[in-house]
Write a protein that holds these residues in place. Structure first.
Motif, PDB file in Angstrom:
ATOM      1  N   ILE A 174      -9.511   3.810 -11.749  1.00 58.43           N
ATOM      2  CA  ILE A 174      -8.177   3.411 -11.923  1.00 58.43           C
ATOM      3  C   ILE A 174      -7.388   4.763 -11.967  1.00 58.43           C
ATOM      4  O   ILE A 174      -7.525   5.663 -12.513  1.00 58.43           O
ATOM      5  CB  ILE A 174      -7.913   2.662 -13.171  1.00 58.43           C
ATOM      6  N   GLY A 175      -6.272   4.558 -11.254  1.00 61.70           N
ATOM      7  CA  GLY A 175      -5.169   5.510 -11.462  1.00 61.70           C
ATOM      8  C   GLY A 175      -4.197   5.611 -10.259  1.00 61.70           C
ATOM      9  O   GLY A 175      -4.644   5.323  -8.977  1.00 61.70           O
ATOM     10  N   LEU A 176      -3.186   6.036 -10.427  1.00 66.97           N
ATOM     11  CA  LEU A 176      -2.269   6.004  -9.096  1.00 66.97           C
ATOM     12  C   LEU A 176      -2.508   7.021  -8.183  1.00 66.97           C
ATOM     13  O   LEU A 176      -2.602   8.178  -8.800  1.00 66.97           O
ATOM     14  CB  LEU A 176      -0.670   6.430  -9.815  1.00 66.97           C
ATOM     15  N   ARG A 177      -2.549   6.797  -7.061  1.00 72.58           N
ATOM     16  CA  ARG A 177      -2.573   7.582  -5.831  1.00 72.58           C
ATOM     17  C   ARG A 177      -1.848   7.086  -4.588  1.00 72.58           C
ATOM     18  O   ARG A 177      -1.588   5.991  -4.444  1.00 72.58           O
ATOM     19  CB  ARG A 177      -4.270   7.567  -5.535  1.00 72.58           C
ATOM     20  N   LEU A 178      -1.802   8.278  -3.786  1.00 72.41           N
ATOM     21  CA  LEU A 178      -1.195   7.889  -2.384  1.00 72.41           C
ATOM     22  C   LEU A 178      -2.228   7.051  -1.584  1.00 72.41           C
ATOM     23  O   LEU A 178      -3.544   7.259  -1.990  1.00 72.41           O
ATOM     24  CB  LEU A 178      -0.756   9.055  -1.771  1.00 72.41           C
TER      25      LEU A 178
ATOM     26  N   ALA B  33       5.103  17.905  -3.736  1.00 75.83           N
ATOM     27  CA  ALA B  33       3.963  18.037  -2.858  1.00 75.83           C
ATOM     28  C   ALA B  33       4.550  18.092  -1.468  1.00 75.83           C
ATOM     29  O   ALA B  33       4.164  18.982  -0.651  1.00 75.83           O
ATOM     30  CB  ALA B  33       2.844  17.104  -2.718  1.00 75.83           C
ATOM     31  N   ILE B  34       5.441  17.052  -1.137  1.00 75.85           N
ATOM     32  CA  ILE B  34       5.858  17.362   0.473  1.00 75.85           C
ATOM     33  C   ILE B  34       7.099  18.306   0.431  1.00 75.85           C
ATOM     34  O   ILE B  34       7.375  18.758   1.546  1.00 75.85           O
ATOM     35  CB  ILE B  34       6.550  15.872   0.835  1.00 75.85           C
TER      36      ILE B  34
ATOM     37  N   ASP C 241       0.721  -1.391  -0.100  1.00 76.68           N
ATOM     38  CA  ASP C 241       0.011  -0.092  -0.153  1.00 76.68           C
ATOM     39  C   ASP C 241       0.974   1.289  -0.023  1.00 76.68           C
ATOM     40  O   ASP C 241       0.343   2.306   0.397  1.00 76.68           O
ATOM     41  CB  ASP C 241      -0.902  -0.115   1.134  1.00 76.68           C
ATOM     42  N   VAL C 242       2.253   1.282  -0.391  1.00 73.42           N
ATOM     43  CA  VAL C 242       2.952   2.500  -0.621  1.00 73.42           C
ATOM     44  C   VAL C 242       2.115   3.339  -1.613  1.00 73.42           C
ATOM     45  O   VAL C 242       2.322   4.716  -1.452  1.00 73.42           O
ATOM     46  CB  VAL C 242       4.336   2.100  -0.982  1.00 73.42           C
TER      47      VAL C 242
ATOM     48  N   ASP D 118       2.255   7.880   8.598  1.00 74.47           N
ATOM     49  CA  ASP D 118       2.713   9.161   8.294  1.00 74.47           C
ATOM     50  C   ASP D 118       3.350   8.995   6.826  1.00 74.47           C
ATOM     51  O   ASP D 118       3.985   8.427   6.083  1.00 74.47           O
ATOM     52  CB  ASP D 118       4.357   8.624   8.831  1.00 74.47           C
ATOM     53  N   GLN D 119       2.443   9.869   5.943  1.00 76.07           N
ATOM     54  CA  GLN D 119       2.232   9.977   4.825  1.00 76.07           C
ATOM     55  C   GLN D 119       3.768  10.557   4.144  1.00 76.07           C
ATOM     56  O   GLN D 119       4.093  10.127   2.990  1.00 76.07           O
ATOM     57  CB  GLN D 119       1.302  11.003   4.317  1.00 76.07           C
TER      58      GLN D 119
END
Length: 229
Positions: free
Chosen positions: A170-174, A226-227, A158-159, A182-183
């Motif tokens: 469908i699509g890449l996500r966090l 983003a981070i 689940d990374v 801890d995102q």
């Protein structure tokens, strides 16, 4: 239900639209879905026998029928040292940011399985067959991924997900923050995985991704920006 992905790599789709998956890699069962996944997982490993069971992490949608499978087929259970407590107690949602949230309580009550004794712990650079263990914490403290260098197959747990968990688009996500301890650290783990330039990425949630045109690496680069902000 049982889909060949690469040599000795099979996806077991446990819910519609690949919304929960586990895998068999070189005779090793990776994750086990939720408690009610038992019959599906059992049918799969009756077709493709396994000698060992590994958890990417001990959340309820990954350890759900581990106890039943390990007990019935008499196979050892492996996980990272930081996942042992939840693996052995079955308290699968205790590392969520808000373990008292109604979703966490629902998952614990209806998805999580009984705890099961861990036979052996695994850490960075240990080998599961030809797959190298990679420590990828963030979604959970002891999350691991598995990488086979010869053909670039990556079991990512689940990374990241390859679907919206609410809409199943469908699509890449966090992974959702509500399930992620801890995102920021999780994104750092994604960066580590992107450096491997994987060819095939197998997710806990969402369809397998054939990583053409560096789609995965471009996604990770956006997350990294983003981070930094």
């Amino acid at each position: 239900m049982l889909h060949p992905i690469a040599p000795e790599v099979f996806q077991i789709s446990l819910m519609p639209r690949n919304s929960i998956n586990c895998y068999i890699i070189e005779g090793v069962l990776v994750d086990s879905g939720i408690r009610s996944s038992y019959k599906t997982v059992k049918k799969a490993i009756q077709k493709i026998p396994v000698y060992e069971h590994v958890l990417t992490h001990a959340h309820a949608d990954h350890q759900g029928c581990s106890d039943q499978i390990c007990a019935e087929f008499e196979i050892p259970l492996l996980c990272h040292p930081n996942e042992v407590l939840r693996t052995e107690t079955g308290m699968a949602t205790q590392d969520y940011p808000h373990p008292q949230h109604w979703i966490a309580k629902f998952q614990q009550k209806y998805w999580a399985g009984q705890g099961h004794k861990v036979e052996r712990t695994i850490v960075e650079n240990d080998m599961i067959g030809n797959f190298r263990v990679l420590e990828t914490p963030g979604h959970s403290a002891g999350h691991i991924s598995l990488f086979r260098e010869r053909d670039g197959v990556l079991i990512i747990g689940d990374v990241a997900t390859n679907m919206n968990l609410l809409t199943t688009a469908i699509g890449l996500r966090l992974p959702p923050n509500i399930f992620t301890s801890d995102q920021k650290r999780n994104i750092q783990s994604l960066q580590k995985l992107a450096e491997l330039n994987p060819s095939i990425i197998c997710f806990g949630h969402g369809p397998v991704l054939r990583n053409t045109a560096q789609k995965f690496e471009r996604f990770v680069a956006k997350c990294s920006l983003a981070i930094e902000k």
